[in-house]
Design a protein around this motif. Structure first.
Motif, PDB file in Angstrom:
ATOM      1  N   GLY A  69       0.843  -1.195   0.000  1.00  0.00           N
ATOM      2  CA  GLY A  69       0.000   0.000   0.000  1.00  0.00           C
ATOM      3  C   GLY A  69       0.871   1.235   0.000  1.00  0.00           C
ATOM      4  O   GLY A  69       2.094   1.150  -0.107  1.00  0.00           O
ATOM      5  N   MET A  70       0.226   2.378   0.144  1.00  0.00           N
ATOM      6  CA  MET A  70       0.962   3.631   0.123  1.00  0.00           C
ATOM      7  C   MET A  70       0.474   4.551   1.227  1.00  0.00           C
ATOM      8  O   MET A  70      -0.623   4.369   1.767  1.00  0.00           O
ATOM      9  N   ALA A  71       1.276   5.542   1.549  1.00  0.00           N
ATOM     10  CA  ALA A  71       0.988   6.449   2.664  1.00  0.00           C
ATOM     11  C   ALA A  71      -0.306   7.220   2.448  1.00  0.00           C
ATOM     12  O   ALA A  71      -0.980   7.570   3.422  1.00  0.00           O
ATOM     13  N   GLU A  72      -0.670   7.476   1.209  1.00  0.00           N
ATOM     14  CA  GLU A  72      -1.885   8.251   0.920  1.00  0.00           C
ATOM     15  C   GLU A  72      -3.159   7.431   1.025  1.00  0.00           C
ATOM     16  O   GLU A  72      -4.253   7.987   1.016  1.00  0.00           O
ATOM     17  N   GLU A  73      -3.037   6.116   1.100  1.00  0.00           N
ATOM     18  CA  GLU A  73      -4.190   5.217   1.222  1.00  0.00           C
ATOM     19  C   GLU A  73      -3.813   4.059   2.127  1.00  0.00           C
ATOM     20  O   GLU A  73      -3.648   2.931   1.672  1.00  0.00           O
ATOM     21  N   ILE A  74      -3.680   4.329   3.413  1.00  0.00           N
ATOM     22  CA  ILE A  74      -3.244   3.309   4.367  1.00  0.00           C
ATOM     23  C   ILE A  74      -4.363   2.264   4.512  1.00  0.00           C
ATOM     24  O   ILE A  74      -5.500   2.609   4.840  1.00  0.00           O
ATOM     25  N   PRO A  75      -4.034   0.984   4.269  1.00  0.00           N
ATOM     26  CA  PRO A  75      -5.064  -0.064   4.246  1.00  0.00           C
ATOM     27  C   PRO A  75      -5.433  -0.607   5.634  1.00  0.00           C
ATOM     28  O   PRO A  75      -5.495  -1.810   5.843  1.00  0.00           O
ATOM     29  N   PHE A  76      -5.667   0.304   6.591  1.00  0.00           N
ATOM     30  CA  PHE A  76      -6.080  -0.089   7.928  1.00  0.00           C
ATOM     31  C   PHE A  76      -7.219   0.815   8.388  1.00  0.00           C
ATOM     32  O   PHE A  76      -7.423   1.901   7.853  1.00  0.00           O
ATOM     33  N   ASP A  77      -7.948   0.366   9.429  1.00  0.00           N
ATOM     34  CA  ASP A  77      -9.137   1.067   9.918  1.00  0.00           C
ATOM     35  C   ASP A  77      -8.807   2.366  10.643  1.00  0.00           C
ATOM     36  O   ASP A  77      -7.692   2.547  11.154  1.00  0.00           O
ATOM     37  N   HIS A  91       9.963  11.781   1.507  1.00  0.00           N
ATOM     38  CA  HIS A  91      10.315  12.407   0.227  1.00  0.00           C
ATOM     39  C   HIS A  91       9.793  11.611  -0.973  1.00  0.00           C
ATOM     40  O   HIS A  91       9.810  12.108  -2.089  1.00  0.00           O
ATOM     41  N   GLU A  92       9.310  10.401  -0.733  1.00  0.00           N
ATOM     42  CA  GLU A  92       8.744   9.561  -1.795  1.00  0.00           C
ATOM     43  C   GLU A  92       7.229   9.707  -1.910  1.00  0.00           C
ATOM     44  O   GLU A  92       6.636   9.195  -2.858  1.00  0.00           O
ATOM     45  N   TRP A  93       6.584  10.360  -0.932  1.00  0.00           N
ATOM     46  CA  TRP A  93       5.127  10.462  -0.955  1.00  0.00           C
ATOM     47  C   TRP A  93       4.674  11.424  -2.036  1.00  0.00           C
ATOM     48  O   TRP A  93       5.054  12.593  -2.027  1.00  0.00           O
ATOM     49  N   PRO A  94       3.812  10.965  -2.984  1.00  0.00           N
ATOM     50  CA  PRO A  94       3.313  11.875  -4.028  1.00  0.00           C
ATOM     51  C   PRO A  94       2.477  13.030  -3.470  1.00  0.00           C
ATOM     52  O   PRO A  94       2.485  14.120  -4.018  1.00  0.00           O
ATOM     53  N   ASP A  95       1.748  12.787  -2.373  1.00  0.00           N
ATOM     54  CA  ASP A  95       0.859  13.808  -1.807  1.00  0.00           C
ATOM     55  C   ASP A  95       1.022  13.817  -0.284  1.00  0.00           C
ATOM     56  O   ASP A  95       0.261  13.162   0.435  1.00  0.00           O
ATOM     57  N   PRO A  96       2.012  14.548   0.242  1.00  0.00           N
ATOM     58  CA  PRO A  96       2.272  14.505   1.685  1.00  0.00           C
ATOM     59  C   PRO A  96       1.114  15.017   2.544  1.00  0.00           C
ATOM     60  O   PRO A  96       0.917  14.522   3.651  1.00  0.00           O
ATOM     61  N   VAL A  97       0.329  15.965   2.066  1.00  0.00           N
ATOM     62  CA  VAL A  97      -0.824  16.432   2.844  1.00  0.00           C
ATOM     63  C   VAL A  97      -1.793  15.270   3.059  1.00  0.00           C
ATOM     64  O   VAL A  97      -2.248  15.007   4.181  1.00  0.00           O
ATOM     65  N   ARG A  98      -2.086  14.567   1.995  1.00  0.00           N
ATOM     66  CA  ARG A  98      -2.991  13.410   2.094  1.00  0.00           C
ATOM     67  C   ARG A  98      -2.401  12.321   2.997  1.00  0.00           C
ATOM     68  O   ARG A  98      -3.117  11.703   3.791  1.00  0.00           O
ATOM     69  N   ALA A  99      -1.078  12.105   2.898  1.00  0.00           N
ATOM     70  CA  ALA A  99      -0.418  11.098   3.736  1.00  0.00           C
ATOM     71  C   ALA A  99      -0.516  11.471   5.217  1.00  0.00           C
ATOM     72  O   ALA A  99      -0.836  10.622   6.059  1.00  0.00           O
ATOM     73  N   PHE A 100      -0.262  12.741   5.549  1.00  0.00           N
ATOM     74  CA  PHE A 100      -0.382  13.170   6.948  1.00  0.00           C
ATOM     75  C   PHE A 100      -1.826  13.039   7.444  1.00  0.00           C
ATOM     76  O   PHE A 100      -2.053  12.673   8.601  1.00  0.00           O
ATOM     77  N   ASN A 101      -2.792  13.317   6.586  1.00  0.00           N
ATOM     78  CA  ASN A 101      -4.187  13.147   6.982  1.00  0.00           C
ATOM     79  C   ASN A 101      -4.532  11.676   7.202  1.00  0.00           C
ATOM     80  O   ASN A 101      -5.333  11.338   8.077  1.00  0.00           O
ATOM     81  N   GLU A 102      -3.917  10.792   6.443  1.00  0.00           N
ATOM     82  CA  GLU A 102      -4.099   9.358   6.649  1.00  0.00           C
ATOM     83  C   GLU A 102      -3.484   8.923   7.982  1.00  0.00           C
ATOM     84  O   GLU A 102      -4.050   8.103   8.702  1.00  0.00           O
ATOM     85  N   ILE A 103      -2.316   9.467   8.310  1.00  0.00           N
ATOM     86  CA  ILE A 103      -1.701   9.171   9.612  1.00  0.00           C
ATOM     87  C   ILE A 103      -2.671   9.579  10.722  1.00  0.00           C
ATOM     88  O   ILE A 103      -2.911   8.824  11.665  1.00  0.00           O
ATOM     89  N   ARG A 162      -1.390  22.416   6.661  1.00  0.00           N
ATOM     90  CA  ARG A 162      -2.576  22.173   5.834  1.00  0.00           C
ATOM     91  C   ARG A 162      -3.202  20.803   6.114  1.00  0.00           C
ATOM     92  O   ARG A 162      -4.046  20.332   5.355  1.00  0.00           O
ATOM     93  N   THR A 163      -2.774  20.154   7.207  1.00  0.00           N
ATOM     94  CA  THR A 163      -3.257  18.806   7.521  1.00  0.00           C
ATOM     95  C   THR A 163      -4.068  18.799   8.809  1.00  0.00           C
ATOM     96  O   THR A 163      -4.149  19.807   9.510  1.00  0.00           O
ATOM     97  N   ARG A 164      -4.615  17.634   9.128  1.00  0.00           N
ATOM     98  CA  ARG A 164      -5.378  17.458  10.372  1.00  0.00           C
ATOM     99  C   ARG A 164      -4.450  17.274  11.571  1.00  0.00           C
ATOM    100  O   ARG A 164      -4.919  17.246  12.707  1.00  0.00           O
ATOM    101  N   LEU A 165      -3.158  17.148  11.340  1.00  0.00           N
ATOM    102  CA  LEU A 165      -2.187  17.025  12.436  1.00  0.00           C
ATOM    103  C   LEU A 165      -1.844  18.430  12.928  1.00  0.00           C
ATOM    104  O   LEU A 165      -0.743  18.942  12.720  1.00  0.00           O
ATOM    105  N   THR A 166      -2.805  19.050  13.583  1.00  0.00           N
ATOM    106  CA  THR A 166      -2.726  20.470  13.912  1.00  0.00           C
ATOM    107  C   THR A 166      -1.639  20.815  14.924  1.00  0.00           C
ATOM    108  O   THR A 166      -1.197  21.953  14.983  1.00  0.00           O
ATOM    109  N   ASN A 167      -1.194  19.853  15.712  1.00  0.00           N
ATOM    110  CA  ASN A 167      -0.174  20.157  16.713  1.00  0.00           C
ATOM    111  C   ASN A 167       1.190  19.567  16.364  1.00  0.00           C
ATOM    112  O   ASN A 167       1.997  19.307  17.246  1.00  0.00           O
TER     113      ASN A 167
END
Length: 183
Positions: A69-77, A91-103, A162-167
């Motif tokens: 899988g990839m950071a932008e679509e983490i295959p877990f609940d 540095h390999e993530w195509p969309d780091p904002v989306r990846a951080f929101n997935e985290i 620009r992510t949900r990781l506000t802190n």
């Protein structure tokens, strides 16, 4: 990096590692912690196969799971993990904002994240020193391309804002950048 992750308080429960490559960081984390379980998401099937082989050599196959899988679509609940960590994959993530929101999505409330990577604005002398000391020498071009693809502290600060990781706390050291925080 394992020591930094553990000293930050990521030392219990269920963790997710993004982009484990051959698996060494996560396997070292498992080896140094107790009552922990690690799930990993990796884009490369070849790296998953290598990581599984290394998990067997560490005798940790019962405490680790690798999924493609990839950071932008983490295959877990949602809320599946007490912690998320990664080193050298941002540095390999195509969309780091989306990846951080997935985290953010896969972390439990109160869960911690620790993301580290190289920095593009590394001191040229340090970059040269890393380059001449990396072994085997065949991976030198990959190191240089990774540095060139990496971010600066300021760029990561802008992305994180620009992510949900506000802190998120963004810091830089001699060779890299760390983004850490609590959901």
């Amino acid at each position: 990096e394992t020591n930094q992750i553990i000293s930050y308080g990521i030392a219990h429960g269920s963790a997710l590692e993004i982009g484990p490559g051959p698996g060494y960081l996560g396997l070292e984390w498992l080896k140094r912690t107790t009552n922990t379980f690690l799930r990993c998401v990796e884009i490369s099937p070849d790296m998953i196969a290598l990581a599984r082989k290394n998990a067997a050599e560490y005798d940790l196959v019962d405490r680790v799971e690798y999924r493609q899988g990839m950071a932008e679509e983490i295959p877990f609940d949602d809320g599946a993990f007490d912690a998320v960590f990664t080193n050298g994959s941002m540095h390999e993530w195509p969309d780091p904002v989306r990846a951080f929101n997935e985290i953010h999505r896969v972390l439990k409330t109160g869960g911690k994240f620790f993301v580290s990577d190289l920095r593009r604005d590394i001191n040229p002398f340090i970059a040269w020193f890393l380059k001449i000391n990396v072994r085997p020498k065949e991976i030198r071009p990959g190191l240089i391309s990774s540095i060139n693809a990496a971010y600066t502290k300021e760029e990561i600060g802008g992305i994180a804002s620009r992510t949900r990781l506000t802190n998120a706390i963004v810091t830089a050291n001699m060779i890299g950048i760390v983004i850490k925080g609590v959901k």
